[in-house]
Scaffold this active site. Structure first.
Site, mmCIF file in Angstrom:
data_model
loop_
_atom_site.group_PDB
_atom_site.id
_atom_site.type_symbol
_atom_site.label_atom_id
_atom_site.label_comp_id
_atom_site.label_asym_id
_atom_site.label_seq_id
_atom_site.Cartn_x
_atom_site.Cartn_y
_atom_site.Cartn_z
ATOM 1 N N LYS A 44 -124.416 -23.521 -5.834
ATOM 2 C CA LYS A 44 -124.740 -22.406 -4.926
ATOM 3 C C LYS A 44 -124.617 -22.982 -3.508
ATOM 4 C CE LYS A 44 -126.748 -18.455 -3.687
ATOM 5 N NZ LYS A 44 -125.943 -17.237 -3.653
ATOM 6 N N CYS A 136 -118.191 -15.489 2.353
ATOM 7 C CA CYS A 136 -119.201 -14.556 1.857
ATOM 8 C C CYS A 136 -119.235 -13.322 2.775
ATOM 9 C CB CYS A 136 -120.540 -15.278 1.854
ATOM 10 S SG CYS A 136 -121.812 -14.350 1.080
ATOM 11 N N LYS A 174 -112.727 -22.073 0.503
ATOM 12 C CA LYS A 174 -112.853 -20.845 -0.311
ATOM 13 C C LYS A 174 -112.570 -19.632 0.565
ATOM 14 C CE LYS A 174 -115.834 -18.459 -3.593
ATOM 15 N NZ LYS A 174 -117.104 -18.485 -4.294
HETATM 16 C C1 LIG Z 1 -124.975 -12.815 -6.878
HETATM 17 C C2 LIG Z 1 -123.832 -13.612 -6.341
HETATM 18 C C3 LIG Z 1 -124.059 -14.655 -5.448
HETATM 19 C C4 LIG Z 1 -122.990 -15.404 -4.937
HETATM 20 N N1 LIG Z 1 -123.243 -16.455 -4.099
HETATM 21 C C5 LIG Z 1 -122.216 -17.192 -3.608
HETATM 22 C C6 LIG Z 1 -122.449 -18.330 -2.782
HETATM 23 O O1 LIG Z 1 -123.588 -18.710 -2.504
HETATM 24 N N2 LIG Z 1 -121.364 -18.996 -2.312
HETATM 25 C C7 LIG Z 1 -120.072 -18.634 -2.606
HETATM 26 O O2 LIG Z 1 -119.127 -19.292 -2.154
HETATM 27 N N3 LIG Z 1 -119.831 -17.581 -3.425
HETATM 28 C C8 LIG Z 1 -120.855 -16.861 -3.919
HETATM 29 N N4 LIG Z 1 -120.605 -15.809 -4.778
HETATM 30 C C9 LIG Z 1 -119.198 -15.451 -5.110
HETATM 31 C C10 LIG Z 1 -118.737 -16.103 -6.433
HETATM 32 O O3 LIG Z 1 -118.738 -17.507 -6.335
HETATM 33 C C11 LIG Z 1 -117.309 -15.636 -6.808
HETATM 34 O O4 LIG Z 1 -116.431 -16.006 -5.766
HETATM 35 C C12 LIG Z 1 -117.207 -14.120 -7.022
HETATM 36 O O5 LIG Z 1 -118.369 -13.612 -7.617
HETATM 37 C C13 LIG Z 1 -115.980 -13.726 -7.868
HETATM 38 O O6 LIG Z 1 -116.052 -14.250 -9.166
HETATM 39 P P1 LIG Z 1 -116.584 -13.384 -10.452
HETATM 40 O O7 LIG Z 1 -115.830 -12.112 -10.469
HETATM 41 O O8 LIG Z 1 -116.366 -14.292 -11.633
HETATM 42 O O9 LIG Z 1 -118.046 -13.145 -10.198
HETATM 43 C C14 LIG Z 1 -121.667 -15.075 -5.308
HETATM 44 C C15 LIG Z 1 -121.435 -14.032 -6.217
HETATM 45 C C16 LIG Z 1 -122.497 -13.308 -6.748
HETATM 46 C C17 LIG Z 1 -122.226 -12.209 -7.733
#
Ligand SMILES: Cc1cc2nc3c(=O)[nH]c(=O)nc-3n(C[C@H](O)[C@H](O)[C@H](O)COP(=O)(O)O)c2cc1C
Length: 397
Positions: A44, A136, A174
Site C-alpha cells: 500500500k 491515484c 505507476k
Molecule cells: C480500495 C483501493 C485502494 C487503492 N490504493 C492504492 C494505493 O494506495 N496506491 C496505488 O498505487 N494504487 C492503489 N489502488 C489502485 C490499485 O493498485 C490498482 O491499480 C487498481 O485497483 C486496478 O486494479 P484492479 O482492477 O485489479 O483493482 C487502490 C485500489 C483500490 C480499489
C-alpha cells in the site's frame, strides 16, 4: 512449463503479484498472501510520517450484476502506518520469504527532499524496487500528489529523476489512465530514468446517485466525491493502455486493471505485460484465488505449447494495427446455428433498430439477408444462445 518471469532483475516465481491497495496494507496480510502463493507484492502506498491523512467513511461503492461485483469505486487514501512499522515489517518479510518480491509504493510531498528521502528510506528498509504512485485520482491532488503528478509530463519527468538519482534499486512509475495520452506521460517517465512502468491505476469515476436522497455514492454524511474505478469493468481500459505502452516504449510493464481470472492475466501478457498485479478481485474473493489462477495459467500455456512467458509475451500486440490498415475488402456475414437458436428474436430487434435491417422472421425462422447485412456483428453479441457467430477469416496475402 516455467511460470517464472524476470522483472527489472527481480525473479518472480509466477506472474502474479498483489497491487498496492488494502490487501497489502499490513505486514500480516502480506505474510498470508505469500503463504497463499502470490509471487510478490506492491505495498500500500507509503508516505512520509509528517504528511497527515484521514480517510472518509464509507469510501467504497460497487457496481454489481446480480451478486457479482463488476466495478468498484473507492476514494481511499494511502497507508496509515508509519515508516517505523513498515521498516520493521519489510525486514521480517524479506527474512521469512527470500524468494518473494517486495516492491514498495511511495508517494512523497511536492519537493525533491521529500521524494528522495522516502526513496532512500525504502531502499534501506529492504525494498527490491520502488513503485511511484503518480496516479491515484483522489490521492490528494490539492497537495500536488497522486494523479496531479501523473497528469503532467514535466512534473512526472522531474520527480522520476529525483527518485532515480537517489536510489540504485529499480524504479517503476505507476501511470494513471485519466489522461489524454498515456504514452506522453510514459515518455516523460522514461526521460526521468524509469526502469519500468505499471498501469493502470483506477479510472476516475462516479458510480451512481441515490435517487431518494439525491446524493452520489458513496455517501459521506450527505456528500460524496469523485473516486477511482477498478475491477472487471476497467479491464478494456487497462488492456488498451498496456497495448499502447508495449507498442510505444521498450520498458518492462507491470500490468493491471480488472484481472479476476488467469484468462484476464494471459490477455495482459499477450499484449506485452511482463507480469500482472491484482487488487479488486482479491478484495472481493480473498488471497486464495491465486491457486486457481496458477493452475489455469499452467494448463493454458501447456495447451498452447508455450514453454515460457518470453515466448508468449506480446504475441497479440503484434496483431494490433491502425484502423486504416485493417482489411476492408469483404463483408463478413454471421453464421446461424439453427440447433442452438430458440427464435427469441433478440437479433431481429437489434438488427432492425441498431443495425442494417438484415435479420427478419420468415415462416417463423430467422433469416439473414446477405445483401442487406453490413457485417457489424451486433446480432452475435445480443444472441443469448451463441447461435450466431462471425466466421473467422485468415488475413489474405
Ligand atoms: C480500495 C483501493 C485502494 C487503492 N490504493 C492504492 C494505493 O494506495 N496506491 C496505488 O498505487 N494504487 C492503489 N489502488 C489502485 C490499485 O493498485 C490498482 O491499480 C487498481 O485497483 C486496478 O486494479 P484492479 O482492477 O485489479 O483493482 C487502490 C485500489 C483500490 C480499489
Amino acid at each position: 512449463m516455467n511460470l517464472e518471469s524476470n522483472f527489472c532483475g527481480l525473479k518472480l516465481e509466477n506472474p502474479y503479484i498483489l497491487a498496492s491497495a488494502p490487501p497489502t496494507a499490513s505486514i500480516e496480510m502480506i505474510d498470508r498472501a505469500f503463504e497463499a502463493g502470490w509471487a510478490g507484492v506492491v505495498t500500500k502506498t507509503i508516505k512520509p510520517d509528517y504528511m497527515e491523512i484521514k480517510d472518509a467513511s464509507p469510501r467504497f461503492h460497487a457496481l454489481k450484476e446480480g451478486n457479482r461485483v463488476i466495478g468498484f469505486e473507492n476514494f481511499e487514501l494511502v497507508s496509515k502506518m508509519d515508516l517505523a512499522y513498515w521498516e520493521k515489517g519489510i525486514k521480517e518479510l524479506r527474512d521469512k520469504w527470500p524468494t518473494k518480491a517486495i516492491i514498495v509504493s511511495i508517494m512523497g510531498d511536492c519537493n525533491e527532499e521529500s521524494w528522495a528521502d522516502l526513496a532512500k528510506w525504502a531502499q534501506k528498509a529492504g525494498a527490491q524496487a520502488l513503485e511511484l504512485n503518480f496516479s491515484c485520482p483522489h490521492g490528494m491532488p490539492e497537495k500536488g500528489v497522486g494523479a496531479a503528478i501523473g497528469q503532467n509530463a514535466p512534473i512526472t519527468e522531474k520527480i522520476t529523476r529525483w527518485v532515480c538519482d537517489a536510489v540504485e534499486i529499480p524504479v517503476i512509475v505507476k501511470l494513471t489512465p485519466n489522461v489524454t495520452s498515456v504514452v506522453t506521460i510514459a515518455e516523460a517517465a522514461i526521460r526521468g530514468g524509469a526502469d519500468a512502468l505499471a498501469a493502470i491505476n483506477t479510472v476516475e469515476s462516479l458510480t451512481g446517485v441515490d435517487l431518494k436522497t439525491l446524493t452520489p455514492y458513496p455517501m459521506v454524511q450527505g456528500q460524496s466525491t469523485l473516486g477511482g474505478f477498478s475491477g472487471p469493468a476497467v479491464k478494456p481500459i487497462g488492456l488498451r493502455v498496456i497495448s499502447q505502452l508495449a507498442r510505444e516504449t521498450d520498458l518492462p510493464l507491470s500490468a493491471m486493471g480488472g484481472i479476476s481470472t488467469w484468462a484476464d492475466a494471459m490477455e495482459y501478457i499477450a499484449l506485452g505485460g511482463n507480469h500482472v498485479q491484482v487488487c479488486t478481485e482479491v478484495m472481493v474473493s480473498g488471497f486464495g484465488i491465486i491457486k486457481k489462477m496458477l493452475k489455469g495459467t499452467e494448463d493454458y500455456m501447456n495447451e498452447m505449447g508455450f514453454k515460457s512467458f518470453d515466448d508468449f509475451r506480446g504475441v497479440a500486440s503484434a496483431k494490433l494495427t491502425a484502423h486504416h490498415s485493417l482489411q476492408k475488402t469483404e463483408t463478413v456475414i454471421p453464421e446461424l446455428n439453427n440447433d442452438l437458436c430458440t427464435k427469441c428474436g433478440k437479433c431481429v430487434t437489434a438488427c432492425r433498430d441498431g443495425g442494417y435491417q438484415a435479420i427478419s422472421f420468415i415462416d417463423k425462422m430467422i433469416n439473414i439477408s446477405e445483401d442487406q447485412c453490413d457485417g457489424c456483428a451486433l446480432c452475435t453479441l445480443v444472441c443469448p444462445e451463441k447461435a450466431l457467430t462471425m466466421p473467422l477469416k485468415e488475413k489474405s496475402a
